[in-house]
Design a protein around this motif. Sequence first.
Motif, mmCIF file in Angstrom:
data_model
loop_
_atom_site.group_PDB
_atom_site.id
_atom_site.type_symbol
_atom_site.label_atom_id
_atom_site.label_comp_id
_atom_site.label_asym_id
_atom_site.label_seq_id
_atom_site.Cartn_x
_atom_site.Cartn_y
_atom_site.Cartn_z
ATOM 1 N N LEU A 38 0.829 -1.208 0.000
ATOM 2 C CA LEU A 38 0.000 0.000 0.000
ATOM 3 C C LEU A 38 0.864 1.259 0.000
ATOM 4 O O LEU A 38 0.557 2.230 -0.688
ATOM 5 C CB LEU A 38 -0.960 -0.007 1.187
ATOM 6 C CG LEU A 38 -2.092 -1.031 1.103
ATOM 7 C CD1 LEU A 38 -2.846 -1.102 2.420
ATOM 8 C CD2 LEU A 38 -3.028 -0.736 -0.049
ATOM 9 N N ARG A 39 1.973 1.231 0.732
ATOM 10 C CA ARG A 39 2.895 2.381 0.713
ATOM 11 C C ARG A 39 3.463 2.601 -0.684
ATOM 12 O O ARG A 39 3.584 3.740 -1.145
ATOM 13 C CB ARG A 39 4.032 2.165 1.709
ATOM 14 C CG ARG A 39 3.646 2.488 3.118
ATOM 15 C CD ARG A 39 4.855 2.529 4.040
ATOM 16 N NE ARG A 39 4.404 2.651 5.408
ATOM 17 C CZ ARG A 39 4.782 1.848 6.392
ATOM 18 N NH1 ARG A 39 5.646 0.881 6.161
ATOM 19 N NH2 ARG A 39 4.310 2.023 7.597
ATOM 20 N N GLN A 40 3.851 1.515 -1.351
ATOM 21 C CA GLN A 40 4.389 1.635 -2.706
ATOM 22 C C GLN A 40 3.339 2.181 -3.671
ATOM 23 O O GLN A 40 3.646 3.031 -4.503
ATOM 24 C CB GLN A 40 4.910 0.292 -3.201
ATOM 25 C CG GLN A 40 6.215 -0.100 -2.554
ATOM 26 C CD GLN A 40 6.744 -1.395 -3.115
ATOM 27 O OE1 GLN A 40 5.977 -2.305 -3.426
ATOM 28 N NE2 GLN A 40 8.053 -1.480 -3.246
ATOM 29 N N LEU A 41 2.109 1.699 -3.558
ATOM 30 C CA LEU A 41 1.044 2.199 -4.422
ATOM 31 C C LEU A 41 0.795 3.689 -4.172
ATOM 32 O O LEU A 41 0.538 4.446 -5.110
ATOM 33 C CB LEU A 41 -0.245 1.390 -4.204
ATOM 34 C CG LEU A 41 -0.216 -0.052 -4.692
ATOM 35 C CD1 LEU A 41 -1.451 -0.799 -4.198
ATOM 36 C CD2 LEU A 41 -0.123 -0.114 -6.205
ATOM 37 N N GLN A 42 0.894 4.100 -2.912
ATOM 38 C CA GLN A 42 0.725 5.515 -2.582
ATOM 39 C C GLN A 42 1.882 6.334 -3.156
ATOM 40 O O GLN A 42 1.668 7.398 -3.749
ATOM 41 C CB GLN A 42 0.653 5.701 -1.069
ATOM 42 C CG GLN A 42 0.433 7.140 -0.648
ATOM 43 C CD GLN A 42 0.444 7.319 0.854
ATOM 44 O OE1 GLN A 42 0.756 6.402 1.604
ATOM 45 N NE2 GLN A 42 0.109 8.502 1.302
ATOM 46 N N GLU A 43 3.110 5.846 -3.012
ATOM 47 C CA GLU A 43 4.281 6.547 -3.552
ATOM 48 C C GLU A 43 4.204 6.673 -5.075
ATOM 49 O O GLU A 43 4.680 7.656 -5.639
ATOM 50 C CB GLU A 43 5.565 5.819 -3.160
ATOM 51 C CG GLU A 43 5.913 5.953 -1.695
ATOM 52 C CD GLU A 43 7.069 5.061 -1.280
ATOM 53 O OE1 GLU A 43 7.688 4.412 -2.155
ATOM 54 O OE2 GLU A 43 7.357 5.012 -0.069
ATOM 55 N N ASP A 44 3.588 5.689 -5.723
ATOM 56 C CA ASP A 44 3.431 5.714 -7.183
ATOM 57 C C ASP A 44 2.281 6.604 -7.630
ATOM 58 O O ASP A 44 2.052 6.785 -8.821
ATOM 59 C CB ASP A 44 3.204 4.299 -7.721
ATOM 60 C CG ASP A 44 4.432 3.412 -7.573
ATOM 61 O OD1 ASP A 44 5.552 3.939 -7.378
ATOM 62 O OD2 ASP A 44 4.272 2.178 -7.663
ATOM 63 N N GLY A 45 1.503 7.139 -6.671
ATOM 64 C CA GLY A 45 0.383 8.005 -7.008
ATOM 65 C C GLY A 45 -0.871 7.255 -7.423
ATOM 66 O O GLY A 45 -1.796 7.840 -7.977
ATOM 67 N N LEU A 46 -0.924 5.948 -7.129
ATOM 68 C CA LEU A 46 -2.073 5.140 -7.536
ATOM 69 C C LEU A 46 -3.196 5.142 -6.504
ATOM 70 O O LEU A 46 -4.360 4.951 -6.856
ATOM 71 C CB LEU A 46 -1.627 3.705 -7.829
ATOM 72 C CG LEU A 46 -0.619 3.578 -8.974
ATOM 73 C CD1 LEU A 46 -0.122 2.143 -9.081
ATOM 74 C CD2 LEU A 46 -1.216 4.045 -10.286
#
Length: 107
Positions: free
Chosen positions: A41-49
Amino acid sequence: MTAAKDRRLALPCVHHLQITRSRIVCRSNLGVSQRMLTHTLRQLQEDGLITRTAYAEVPPRVEYALAPLGRGLHEIVMRLIGWAAAHYHEIRAYRAQAGTTLSSSRS
């Protein structure tokens, strides 16, 4: 389960639940640990998704939702899933045929 696979599973799940707590997402993705889910979820947030909203409540509450960029990707992912489901039997038949061909050529 690899991190990349977890991300593929998380995006459709977040959209399906719209705004949700990570525990609910985790339950709907059986086999994903809470730690890996948090990382994904952190990675998806960092990717702007996706977007993350934290509430100062007891107990603490965090909600996730698809960001505009994630909604566009979600449409593509869902079309791909639909295509794979529609062609499932055809793909399995080709795999079975290829397995037979590979087995006979090794002899």
